[in-house]
Write a protein that holds these residues in place. Structure first.
Motif, PDB file in Angstrom:
ATOM      1  N   GLU A 172       0.859  -1.179   0.000  1.00 34.16           N
ATOM      2  CA  GLU A 172       0.000   0.000   0.000  1.00 34.16           C
ATOM      3  C   GLU A 172       0.900   1.235   0.000  1.00 34.16           C
ATOM      4  O   GLU A 172       1.545   1.534   1.006  1.00 34.16           O
ATOM      5  CB  GLU A 172      -0.913   0.021   1.220  1.00 34.16           C
ATOM      6  CG  GLU A 172      -1.880   1.191   1.206  1.00 34.16           C
ATOM      7  CD  GLU A 172      -2.936   1.091   2.297  1.00 34.16           C
ATOM      8  OE1 GLU A 172      -3.655   2.087   2.485  1.00 34.16           O
ATOM      9  OE2 GLU A 172      -3.053   0.044   2.946  1.00 34.16           O
ATOM     10  N   PRO A 173       0.953   1.942  -1.123  1.00 35.88           N
ATOM     11  CA  PRO A 173       1.773   3.155  -1.166  1.00 35.88           C
ATOM     12  C   PRO A 173       1.219   4.196  -0.196  1.00 35.88           C
ATOM     13  O   PRO A 173       0.006   4.323  -0.041  1.00 35.88           O
ATOM     14  CB  PRO A 173       1.635   3.646  -2.605  1.00 35.88           C
ATOM     15  CG  PRO A 173       1.007   2.547  -3.364  1.00 35.88           C
ATOM     16  CD  PRO A 173       0.282   1.681  -2.390  1.00 35.88           C
ATOM     17  N   PHE A 179       3.875   4.415 -11.075  1.00 32.16           N
ATOM     18  CA  PHE A 179       5.192   4.152 -10.521  1.00 32.16           C
ATOM     19  C   PHE A 179       5.223   2.759  -9.918  1.00 32.16           C
ATOM     20  O   PHE A 179       4.188   2.193  -9.573  1.00 32.16           O
ATOM     21  CB  PHE A 179       5.586   5.203  -9.474  1.00 32.16           C
ATOM     22  CG  PHE A 179       4.688   5.225  -8.266  1.00 32.16           C
ATOM     23  CD1 PHE A 179       5.032   4.545  -7.112  1.00 32.16           C
ATOM     24  CD2 PHE A 179       3.496   5.934  -8.280  1.00 32.16           C
ATOM     25  CE1 PHE A 179       4.204   4.559  -6.003  1.00 32.16           C
ATOM     26  CE2 PHE A 179       2.667   5.965  -7.177  1.00 32.16           C
ATOM     27  CZ  PHE A 179       3.016   5.275  -6.033  1.00 32.16           C
ATOM     28  N   ILE A 180       6.429   2.223  -9.837  1.00 31.58           N
ATOM     29  CA  ILE A 180       6.664   0.930  -9.193  1.00 31.58           C
ATOM     30  C   ILE A 180       7.531   1.228  -7.978  1.00 31.58           C
ATOM     31  O   ILE A 180       8.656   1.723  -8.112  1.00 31.58           O
ATOM     32  CB  ILE A 180       7.374  -0.052 -10.142  1.00 31.58           C
ATOM     33  CG1 ILE A 180       6.513  -0.308 -11.376  1.00 31.58           C
ATOM     34  CG2 ILE A 180       7.700  -1.353  -9.419  1.00 31.58           C
ATOM     35  CD1 ILE A 180       7.226  -1.095 -12.473  1.00 31.58           C
ATOM     36  N   LEU A 181       7.006   0.954  -6.814  1.00 33.26           N
ATOM     37  CA  LEU A 181       7.666   1.272  -5.555  1.00 33.26           C
ATOM     38  C   LEU A 181       8.716   0.206  -5.228  1.00 33.26           C
ATOM     39  O   LEU A 181       8.394  -0.980  -5.090  1.00 33.26           O
ATOM     40  CB  LEU A 181       6.602   1.334  -4.456  1.00 33.26           C
ATOM     41  CG  LEU A 181       6.979   1.948  -3.140  1.00 33.26           C
ATOM     42  CD1 LEU A 181       7.427   3.397  -3.316  1.00 33.26           C
ATOM     43  CD2 LEU A 181       5.780   1.900  -2.212  1.00 33.26           C
ATOM     44  N   LYS A 182       9.962   0.603  -5.121  1.00 30.00           N
ATOM     45  CA  LYS A 182      11.053  -0.353  -4.917  1.00 30.00           C
ATOM     46  C   LYS A 182      11.011  -1.030  -3.552  1.00 30.00           C
ATOM     47  O   LYS A 182      11.428  -2.178  -3.427  1.00 30.00           O
ATOM     48  CB  LYS A 182      12.408   0.341  -5.112  1.00 30.00           C
ATOM     49  CG  LYS A 182      12.673   0.709  -6.558  1.00 30.00           C
ATOM     50  CD  LYS A 182      14.045   1.327  -6.707  1.00 30.00           C
ATOM     51  CE  LYS A 182      14.323   1.634  -8.165  1.00 30.00           C
ATOM     52  NZ  LYS A 182      15.666   2.211  -8.347  1.00 30.00           N
ATOM     53  N   ARG A 183      10.497  -0.358  -2.530  1.00 31.32           N
ATOM     54  CA  ARG A 183      10.515  -0.947  -1.182  1.00 31.32           C
ATOM     55  C   ARG A 183       9.658  -2.212  -1.083  1.00 31.32           C
ATOM     56  O   ARG A 183       9.788  -2.979  -0.135  1.00 31.32           O
ATOM     57  CB  ARG A 183      10.084   0.069  -0.133  1.00 31.32           C
ATOM     58  CG  ARG A 183       8.601   0.377  -0.123  1.00 31.32           C
ATOM     59  CD  ARG A 183       8.193   1.147   1.137  1.00 31.32           C
ATOM     60  NE  ARG A 183       6.857   1.656   1.038  1.00 31.32           N
ATOM     61  CZ  ARG A 183       5.755   0.943   1.245  1.00 31.32           C
ATOM     62  NH1 ARG A 183       5.845  -0.327   1.566  1.00 31.32           N
ATOM     63  NH2 ARG A 183       4.563   1.500   1.127  1.00 31.32           N
ATOM     64  N   ALA A 184       8.809  -2.448  -2.064  1.00 28.29           N
ATOM     65  CA  ALA A 184       7.932  -3.621  -2.044  1.00 28.29           C
ATOM     66  C   ALA A 184       8.652  -4.906  -2.466  1.00 28.29           C
ATOM     67  O   ALA A 184       8.092  -5.988  -2.336  1.00 28.29           O
ATOM     68  CB  ALA A 184       6.730  -3.388  -2.949  1.00 28.29           C
ATOM     69  N   TYR A 185       9.887  -4.776  -2.952  1.00 28.93           N
ATOM     70  CA  TYR A 185      10.598  -5.928  -3.521  1.00 28.93           C
ATOM     71  C   TYR A 185      11.866  -6.231  -2.747  1.00 28.93           C
ATOM     72  O   TYR A 185      12.499  -5.341  -2.187  1.00 28.93           O
ATOM     73  CB  TYR A 185      10.948  -5.639  -4.989  1.00 28.93           C
ATOM     74  CG  TYR A 185       9.725  -5.383  -5.832  1.00 28.93           C
ATOM     75  CD1 TYR A 185       9.037  -6.429  -6.420  1.00 28.93           C
ATOM     76  CD2 TYR A 185       9.245  -4.086  -6.003  1.00 28.93           C
ATOM     77  CE1 TYR A 185       7.902  -6.200  -7.167  1.00 28.93           C
ATOM     78  CE2 TYR A 185       8.104  -3.844  -6.750  1.00 28.93           C
ATOM     79  CZ  TYR A 185       7.436  -4.904  -7.332  1.00 28.93           C
ATOM     80  OH  TYR A 185       6.307  -4.675  -8.058  1.00 28.93           O
TER      81      TYR A 185
END
Length: 173
Positions: free
Chosen positions: A13-14, A137-143
């Motif tokens: 969840e951003p 956008f693709i949130l890097k913290r999710a990976y």
């Protein structure tokens, strides 16, 4: 680049600040150019007022040259915050070699990588552009680290713009 048969799927969840930063980052270059033109025009107007001996107009136009960009940035952030609010919900993002699928309880979007005009690799996220404007956008913290490496390899061919290193880090030199 092998991202795997099923792709990479994550749920996250951003935060409102992350959505705001990602989209403001994507718009920053265009906004900066506009503000420079506006401030430059006001400085030229101040010189003209000085030339025609209107000192009060010089002060006003120079004050506007400073105030207008500051007010415009504040306004843009406020508008972006409300415009990106729909993104701040639990989201499942699936990345494959062909494209991405973004699912929430409000919407589902599927796009091929070829639909994006550019992908910009920033410190916290990848900003996805359609027609030169940020569209997601693709949130890097999710990976995790392994997934980030795979995604970086997958998206590298779509990064068309040359991005200065200071912008990747999110700070000016």
């Amino acid at each position: 680049m092998n991202i795997g048969d099923g792709g990479i799927t994550v749920s996250y969840e951003p935060t409102p600040d992350e959505a705001l930063r990602a989209h403001f980052y994507g718009l920053k270059e265009g906004l900066l150019s506009t503000y420079i033109v506006v401030a430059g025009a006001l400085v030229i107007a101040a010189f003209y007022c000085f030339y025609i001996e209107r000192p009060e107009a010089v002060v006003v136009t120079l004050a506007l040259a400073v105030a207008v960009p500051i007010a415009a940035i504040s306004s843009a952030r406020g508008n972006l915050r409300s415009a990106t609010a729909h993104m701040c919900v639990p989201t499942t993002l699936r990345l494959t070699a062909d494209g991405l699928e973004c699912r929430t309880d409000r919407f589902t979007i599927t796009m091929l990588w070829s639909a994006y005009s550019n992908v910009e690799n920033a410190r916290e996220f990848w900003v996805l552009y359609v027609g030169g404007f940020p569209s997601g956008f693709i949130l890097k913290r999710a990976y995790n680290a392994e997934q980030l490496a795979q995604i970086e390899g997958l998206l590298a061919p779509y990064e068309q713009a040359v991005i200065p290193e200071w912008r990747r880090r999110g700070q000016r030199p």
